[in-house]
Scaffold this active site. Sequence first.
Site, PDB file in Angstrom:
ATOM      1  CB  SER A  21      -8.472 -32.410 -40.897  1.00 42.42           C
ATOM      2  OG  SER A  21      -8.857 -33.759 -40.694  1.00 42.42           O
ATOM      3  CG  ASN A 109     -19.009 -37.924 -35.758  1.00 44.71           C
ATOM      4  OD1 ASN A 109     -18.159 -37.731 -36.627  1.00 44.71           O
ATOM      5  ND2 ASN A 109     -20.308 -37.958 -36.018  1.00 44.71           N
ATOM      6  CB  THR A 154      -3.663   5.573 -11.911  1.00 47.11           C
ATOM      7  OG1 THR A 154      -3.595   6.966 -11.593  1.00 47.11           O
ATOM      8  CG2 THR A 154      -3.432   4.766 -10.641  1.00 47.11           C
ATOM      9  CG  HIS A 155      -5.650   7.878 -15.177  1.00 47.62           C
ATOM     10  ND1 HIS A 155      -6.915   7.704 -15.706  1.00 47.62           N
ATOM     11  CD2 HIS A 155      -5.795   7.832 -13.837  1.00 47.62           C
ATOM     12  CE1 HIS A 155      -7.787   7.587 -14.721  1.00 47.62           C
ATOM     13  NE2 HIS A 155      -7.137   7.646 -13.571  1.00 47.62           N
ATOM     14  CB  SER A 276      18.499  -1.253 -36.570  1.00 45.89           C
ATOM     15  OG  SER A 276      18.428  -0.585 -37.815  1.00 45.89           O
ATOM     16  CD  GLU A 289       9.351  -4.286 -30.929  1.00 45.43           C
ATOM     17  OE1 GLU A 289       8.955  -3.231 -31.412  1.00 45.43           O
ATOM     18  OE2 GLU A 289      10.409  -4.826 -31.285  1.00 45.43           O
ATOM     19  CD  GLN A 321     -11.631 -31.659 -41.136  1.00 41.61           C
ATOM     20  OE1 GLN A 321     -12.042 -32.804 -41.142  1.00 41.61           O
ATOM     21  NE2 GLN A 321     -11.240 -31.039 -42.231  1.00 41.61           N
ATOM     22  CE  LYS A 324      -9.472 -32.460 -35.244  1.00 40.70           C
ATOM     23  NZ  LYS A 324     -10.764 -31.770 -35.562  1.00 40.70           N
TER      24      LYS A 324
HETATM   25  N1  ARG Z   1     -11.507 -34.908 -39.353  1.00 39.33           N
HETATM   26  C1  ARG Z   1     -12.770 -34.892 -38.681  1.00 39.33           C
HETATM   27  C2  ARG Z   1     -12.782 -33.779 -37.635  1.00 39.33           C
HETATM   28  O1  ARG Z   1     -11.729 -33.389 -37.257  1.00 39.33           O
HETATM   29  C3  ARG Z   1     -13.001 -36.184 -37.992  1.00 39.33           C
HETATM   30  C4  ARG Z   1     -14.426 -36.536 -37.830  1.00 39.33           C
HETATM   31  C5  ARG Z   1     -15.046 -36.816 -39.135  1.00 39.33           C
HETATM   32  N2  ARG Z   1     -16.391 -37.243 -38.996  1.00 39.33           N
HETATM   33  C6  ARG Z   1     -17.227 -37.255 -40.023  1.00 39.33           C
HETATM   34  N3  ARG Z   1     -18.417 -37.630 -39.779  1.00 39.33           N
HETATM   35  N4  ARG Z   1     -16.872 -36.845 -41.216  1.00 39.33           N
HETATM   36  O2  ARG Z   1     -13.802 -33.326 -37.213  1.00 39.33           O
END
Ligand code: ARG
Length: 456
Positions: A21, A109, A154-155, A276, A289, A321, A324
């Site tokens: 990640s 975690n 309205t509408h 354009s 837009e 994960q 994000k």
């Molecule tokens: N990159 C992980 C996430 O965003 C971090 C936590 C990873 N934990 C694990 N037990 N592999 O969730």
Amino acid sequence: MLWGSRFIKKLNNDALNFSSSLSFDVRLYAQDISVSIAHANMLKKIGILTKQECDDIVAGLAEIKAEIETEQWYPDSNEFEDIHSAIEKRLFEKIGDTAGKLHSGRSRNDQVATGVRLWMKEKIKELRDQINSLQHALLNAAEKHTDTIMPGYTHLQRAQPISLAFHFLAYVEMLERSKSRLNFVFSETDKSPLGCGALAGSTLPLDREFAANELNFSSLTGNALDSVSDRDYIIDFLNACSIGMMNLSRLSEELIIWSTSEWNFITMSDEFSTGSSLMPQKKNPDIVELIRGKAGRVFGNYVGLISTVKGLPLSYNRDLQEDKEPLFDSFDTYNVSLKMMAGVISSITINNERFYNELDGDFSLSTDLAEWLVTKDVPFRKSHEIVGKVVKYAEENTKKLNELSLPELKNIYDVFDESALNFFSVKDALYRKQTIGSPNPDLVRDQIKFWKTQLL
Ligand code: ARG
């Protein structure tokens, strides 16, 4: 590697790329470092780290932060699973084995959940400021247009005359609700999960309150199992962004309609329009837009994450994960859309007189006439029917309401008198409105004042 000893082989390179990640969570580097510093200070407080060890860790982390910011060191996503492991590895390189003490009682975690919450708290504040700026832009425009008449619908059928200021105030109120939603998300996010470990806390006497305080959290999350697997606050955030974008998209749609040759009501500044490549005369409202268009992907982010979390057993699963990218994308998109919309509104030119003639004597004044009859003791259902006949008569004779004579009106219903004719002028139409929340320009001016003091 963070977990090497029971493994014989390294993670396959493709698998590392697939699972890393780092390319996106590098955005959390500052929060990750803050979380680590708070954790180190807490470990010192409970005697797991000596003062020297804690100082070394904190100094090392500060150096890493500076290195990232000056691009002296940039974590490579071919090498690390995520920003947390990258920073920890870098700390080892800098201060040696002491770095290994930092993770006492901690898991990625609770670390990632804490870092994300810190990031979100900052970004929610930015969004609230951005919403305020847009509200100010709308109020400034509204101030000049309390008497700028336009048709209300309205509408999408012409209904009753309103003013542009009244229309803009509707959006000011909508935006205020977006802020309330974000306030709720903020209070849900403002809880520290640090010290929950992988899922079941720790046998070490971690002082969770101390760490939460260091990080400026108002309180702690409770149950550790829930704390590491909870993503409700992110989904709430994505929902707040979605509703916010939905509102901006509606405003975009209206601005697009108002800027057509057919409406000819507003002109967007060149700064927020494009041309354009083929048609020399074109001035296109691309910015709004795109705001309208981007609403779709922000909704997608919400649906994506809520679907990801739906089937997950407690507690942490790597699926989480996936929170994000939608989180970052929704923030970026909503934030920049708010900014763009404030620019568009602040630089718009209004064709003030556009609807005066068109709405004078227009059928959209019919309701006012029906209400006049109510003041003459005619039951509304009956007055509705009478005015319906007036409209039908005018239509058949291709006349506007103000082209009807008193005898013509009396012919339809005898109660009509001279004063009924006043109701056909649009000039006073808004001032006749008496109810709270109506477009009466005097009330609208009060509302603008009220909002200006609210938004300070
Ligand atoms: N990159 C992980 C996430 O965003 C971090 C936590 C990873 N934990 C694990 N037990 N592999 O969730």
